[in-house]
Scaffold this active site. Structure first.
Site, PDB file in Angstrom:
ATOM      1  N   HIS A   1       0.199 -40.991  19.644  1.00 46.64           N
ATOM      2  CA  HIS A   1       1.536 -40.534  19.278  1.00 46.64           C
ATOM      3  C   HIS A   1       2.560 -41.640  19.532  1.00 46.64           C
ATOM      4  CE1 HIS A   1      -0.402 -36.664  19.117  1.00 46.64           C
ATOM      5  NE2 HIS A   1       0.717 -36.009  18.874  1.00 46.64           N
TER       6      HIS A   1
ATOM      7  N   HIS B   1       6.268  16.197   9.769  1.00 44.35           N
ATOM      8  CA  HIS B   1       5.485  15.098   9.189  1.00 44.35           C
ATOM      9  C   HIS B   1       3.999  15.220   9.523  1.00 44.35           C
ATOM     10  CE1 HIS B   1       8.045  12.237   7.163  1.00 44.35           C
ATOM     11  NE2 HIS B   1       8.943  12.293   8.125  1.00 44.35           N
TER      12      HIS B   1
ATOM     13  N   ASP C   1      16.002   8.183   5.642  1.00 42.65           N
ATOM     14  CA  ASP C   1      14.651   8.196   5.059  1.00 42.65           C
ATOM     15  C   ASP C   1      14.665   7.876   3.580  1.00 42.65           C
ATOM     16  OD1 ASP C   1      13.347   8.868   7.360  1.00 42.65           O
ATOM     17  OD2 ASP C   1      13.290  11.023   6.952  1.00 42.65           O
TER      18      ASP C   1
ATOM     19  N   TYR D   1       0.847  -1.184   0.000  1.00 40.79           N
ATOM     20  CA  TYR D   1       0.000   0.000   0.000  1.00 40.79           C
ATOM     21  C   TYR D   1       0.887   1.240   0.000  1.00 40.79           C
ATOM     22  CZ  TYR D   1      -3.897   3.061   1.026  1.00 40.79           C
ATOM     23  OH  TYR D   1      -4.856   4.044   0.938  1.00 40.79           O
TER      24      TYR D   1
ATOM     25  N   GLN E   1     -10.950  -0.379   1.188  1.00 50.54           N
ATOM     26  CA  GLN E   1     -11.335  -1.199   0.033  1.00 50.54           C
ATOM     27  C   GLN E   1     -10.101  -1.798  -0.645  1.00 50.54           C
ATOM     28  OE1 GLN E   1     -11.967   1.994   0.515  1.00 50.54           O
ATOM     29  NE2 GLN E   1     -11.578   3.255  -1.304  1.00 50.54           N
TER      30      GLN E   1
ATOM     31  N   ASN F   1      -3.778   5.746   6.211  1.00 47.59           N
ATOM     32  CA  ASN F   1      -4.524   6.488   7.228  1.00 47.59           C
ATOM     33  C   ASN F   1      -5.231   5.511   8.174  1.00 47.59           C
ATOM     34  OD1 ASN F   1      -6.817   5.517   5.934  1.00 47.59           O
ATOM     35  ND2 ASN F   1      -7.233   7.433   4.848  1.00 47.59           N
TER      36      ASN F   1
ATOM     37  N   GLU G   1       2.456 -37.225  28.270  1.00 45.77           N
ATOM     38  CA  GLU G   1       1.478 -36.195  27.957  1.00 45.77           C
ATOM     39  C   GLU G   1       0.101 -36.785  27.640  1.00 45.77           C
ATOM     40  OE1 GLU G   1       2.906 -33.282  25.144  1.00 45.77           O
ATOM     41  OE2 GLU G   1       4.407 -32.565  26.563  1.00 45.77           O
TER      42      GLU G   1
ATOM     43  N   GLU H   1      11.434   5.386  17.491  1.00 46.11           N
ATOM     44  CA  GLU H   1      11.526   4.933  16.102  1.00 46.11           C
ATOM     45  C   GLU H   1      12.905   5.318  15.536  1.00 46.11           C
ATOM     46  OE1 GLU H   1       9.061   7.127  13.424  1.00 46.11           O
ATOM     47  OE2 GLU H   1       9.125   5.583  11.873  1.00 46.11           O
ATOM     48  N   HIS H   2      13.247   6.624  15.596  1.00 43.99           N
ATOM     49  CA  HIS H   2      14.556   7.109  15.161  1.00 43.99           C
ATOM     50  C   HIS H   2      15.325   7.613  16.377  1.00 43.99           C
ATOM     51  CE1 HIS H   2      11.813   8.009  11.687  1.00 43.99           C
ATOM     52  NE2 HIS H   2      12.806   7.496  10.989  1.00 43.99           N
TER      53      HIS H   2
ATOM     54  N   GLN I   1      11.340  15.894  11.767  1.00 39.72           N
ATOM     55  CA  GLN I   1      10.354  14.888  12.171  1.00 39.72           C
ATOM     56  C   GLN I   1       9.005  15.538  12.472  1.00 39.72           C
ATOM     57  OE1 GLN I   1       9.976  11.120  11.892  1.00 39.72           O
ATOM     58  NE2 GLN I   1      11.949  12.103  11.689  1.00 39.72           N
TER      59      GLN I   1
ATOM     60  N   SER J   1       5.245   9.401  13.405  1.00 42.34           N
ATOM     61  CA  SER J   1       6.702   9.356  13.352  1.00 42.34           C
ATOM     62  C   SER J   1       7.326   9.952  14.615  1.00 42.34           C
ATOM     63  CB  SER J   1       7.145  10.149  12.122  1.00 42.34           C
ATOM     64  OG  SER J   1       8.432   9.799  11.754  1.00 42.34           O
TER      65      SER J   1
END
Lengths: 424, 424
Positions: free
Chosen positions: A412, A254, A353, A121, A183, A206, A407, A319-320, A251, A229
């Site tokens: 088995h 964003h 990046d 995506y 969708q 999103n 067991e 994250e960074h 950052q 971010s």
């Protein structure tokens, strides 16, 4: 930016958007509808939600050609060089199938197999994100995934940005559908007349995309659902305040919900960075977004030792992480939790990046405690391979049967003992 | 067992238990309650749901000693040998941190770090599952996880099975809490006064455990939620029907919802296996369960070529696959999707359940398309490491800034250009 002590860290909120009940219901109904009506539903939602009236979902060869012709060669060259760097870094992550043999004839191993089909995506909206194409597609290409399919929402005119098409072509993807939102995820998860069902869906989106990915998880695999971010800069008194401020703002621009935090042992750096942030904000095109992000989710944590500063960093699990100290390499071993670690003055976060090679899809919201950057391992799966010899079963059969009975699983035990009978 | 053609494969249902709305609500309320009231809630649910009135949740040293004394040395030796095999196989999966250097001074790599804390759920009920302890704990031990915590529901008398405690001790875990169900998962995800919060929760459980793991996913990591156990046997006319039948039944005895399928090119083997299954069922202690499983979710798919048989196997993507053909090794490359592949007559599936070394926690319900057996990678995470030199930034800075502007992120471009200024 506010200056705080390590104890006040919790006062810096971390934004999480897990969607409203209503949004969840919308997503559920879109998924059900796409499963039932296929392409018809996809075309309707694309008209209704993206405002694009399409005759066909798939991008044509002509559109690829037009995209290439509309871009400057200098820009195409940059995209190609970035793709090469990213591909090379991910090639280092490849792993072979392996096996181990034992004297009794036993052979045990792991067979590594690329996923058969993956959907990527790529978000739409006002800007084009060729870097997102590279970072999500190239690890799958390097892993050897047979079929890589891209989806991205079209503009009202029914087009995709030239940069996205050219990046896809450079990365080696030519199967692209003009689809966005829940969708698109539903189409990839269950397949329609024109969109193939895939085994894994990756890429940012999103809240509707995130909710749809969560909803189809289990039927297909997904990457981690990403939050806003984040950057943490760890600085001592050798750090340049103007570098630090620029990186915090890169950052913050964003998203209003992005998080930019300075952790420092230097009061002087803390004060200077605060001033520099205000100064640099003045001329930043996206200053409204960046200012709000810094105000709501930013902060400066002043620590009285580097040890305490590292504890703060690990408890954030950012994250960074940028390490701007006198000897950055000396701290790498102490950093337990971070998606990507940038060392020294010249390793500005945008280097990662776009261009250096490592992936920019990184764990957010503290999930660096247990998650990794997107990588080749995410596009392969392993199968155990077990060859047990007659001698191995003769030596160990009784023990295995005994273990099974411990067991309570008599069937088995019998499956093992069955092999003693060579008469049939 | 019914004999079907490849086209009728879809008529063999695969059981999925994703829980009722009511069960989901119960789980949500238990989690909320444990987050709010901590140990008090844990003790109440343990009394209410497991029927055990406990003073303290944690297993004591005395309990470990008693467990060891209650077991036969022969059985302890078997457990120890199994643990050694499992540990060795997983040690082969360890991977180092790595880096790559470039002539311009750039250094790029991946730092591999064990998770800090992991929780292992071991199911309770009528039987003891020491194999589940080994398979979930040992990969974490080999990965180097600092703190491994086990939870398992106590009997009404407030005890855990000796085999489970001894297996935990052999595996190197001494922090065990008598906790089961959704409350155990909630305790591990968020922590209470006595139970630590962990970063990842693994291990099988009933529908409440599965729902709770799904609910806390994101705040902590989880392993895949497992469905009923499955076996596919791929056989040509060299396979022994009695072996095949025994192995199908060893899977069928797990659960009424387990799936046991024979895929074969031989009508003779198909008919013989059908007879053998009925014959062997007669004396199986868990025959009620196994017979229902075979009836509802079992079947024999008769194919007219090995190629078609392999297509059937790949479309099932089974948890366990046994290959009982003349040249089993020759088919490994064609098998795309399977959790574990057992080759030849002596590689009966229970060999892998207990003893050989590979993990018995395997992807079910077709998730072998994208998931792997539990392995050491599941207990480490990677961080990207990026060191960019001054020279690298001088060479590439303009390109990176241009890329950022292509995506409309001016602040990113300025963070790069900021480094040109050496004056400050």
């Amino acid at each position: 930016m506010k200056i705080l002590t390590p104890n006040e860290l919790a006062s810096i909120e971390r934004s999480v958007d897990s969607g409203t009940k209503e949004q969840q219901q919308i997503v559920q109904s879109i998924i059900a509808d796409v499963r039932e009506r296929g392409d018809e539903a996809l075309l309707e939602y694309t008209k209704q939600l993206d405002g694009a009236s399409l005759q066909q979902l798939r991008v044509t060869q002509e559109e690829f050609v037009e995209a290439r012709q509309s871009m400057q060669q200098y820009d195409i060259d940059i995209l190609q060089e970035a793709a090469l760097n990213i591909r090379r870094f991910h090639e280092k992550q490849q792993r072979p199938s392996w096996f181990d043999t034992q004297k009794d004839g036993t052979m045990l191993g792991q067979k590594v197999t690329p996923l058969s089909a993956v959907g990527v995506y790529v978000p739409g909206g006002t800007a084009a994100y060729p870097s997102s194409v590279f970072m999500n597609v190239l690890p799958a290409v390097v892993a050897g995934v047979e079929r890589i399919v891209m989806v991205s929402p079209a503009s009202k005119e029914g087009t995709l940005p030239a940069e996205v098409l050219v990046a896809a072509e450079i990365a080696g993807v030519e199967e692209i559908y003009k689809l966005g939102g829940a969708q698109a995820v539903a189409g990839l998860a269950y397949g329609t007349e024109s969109v193939p069902a895939v085994d894994k869906i990756v890429g940012p989106g999103n809240v509707f995309v995130a909710l749809a990915k969560r909803a189809v998880y289990g039927d297909v695999d997904i990457d981690m659902v990403a939050g806003p971010s984040e950057i943490v800069v760890l600085a001592d008194d050798t750090a340049r305040a103007s570098d630090v401020a620029a990186d915090l703002l890169s950052q913050a621009e964003h998203d209003e919900r992005s998080s930019s935090i300075l952790v420092t042992t230097s009061l002087q750096v803390a004060n200077k960075v605060r001033e520099e942030v205000d100064k640099q904000l003045e001329t930043l095109p996206r200053r409204a977004i960046a200012a709000k992000s810094v105000e709501d989710y930013g902060g400066i944590i002043l620590c009285n030792s580097m040890e305490s500063a590292i504890d703060v960093v690990n408890s954030i699990a950012p994250e960074h992480l940028e390490v701007m100290v006198e000897e950055p390499m000396s701290l790498v071993g102490s950093i337990k939790h971070a998606g990507a670690i940038f060392l020294g003055r010249y390793s500005a976060e945008p280097v990662g990046d776009y261009f250096a090679g490592p992936n920019h899809v990184l764990p957010t919201s503290g999930t660096a405690r247990f998650s990794s950057p997107l990588n080749v391992d995410d596009f392969v799966k392993k199968s155990s391979v077990i060859y047990y010899s007659k001698q191995a079963l003769e030596t160990n059969g009784d023990k295995i049967a005994r273990f099974a009975r411990l067991e309570g699983l008599e069937g088995h035990a019998r499956a093992i003992e069955q092999r003693k009978d060579d008469s049939q």
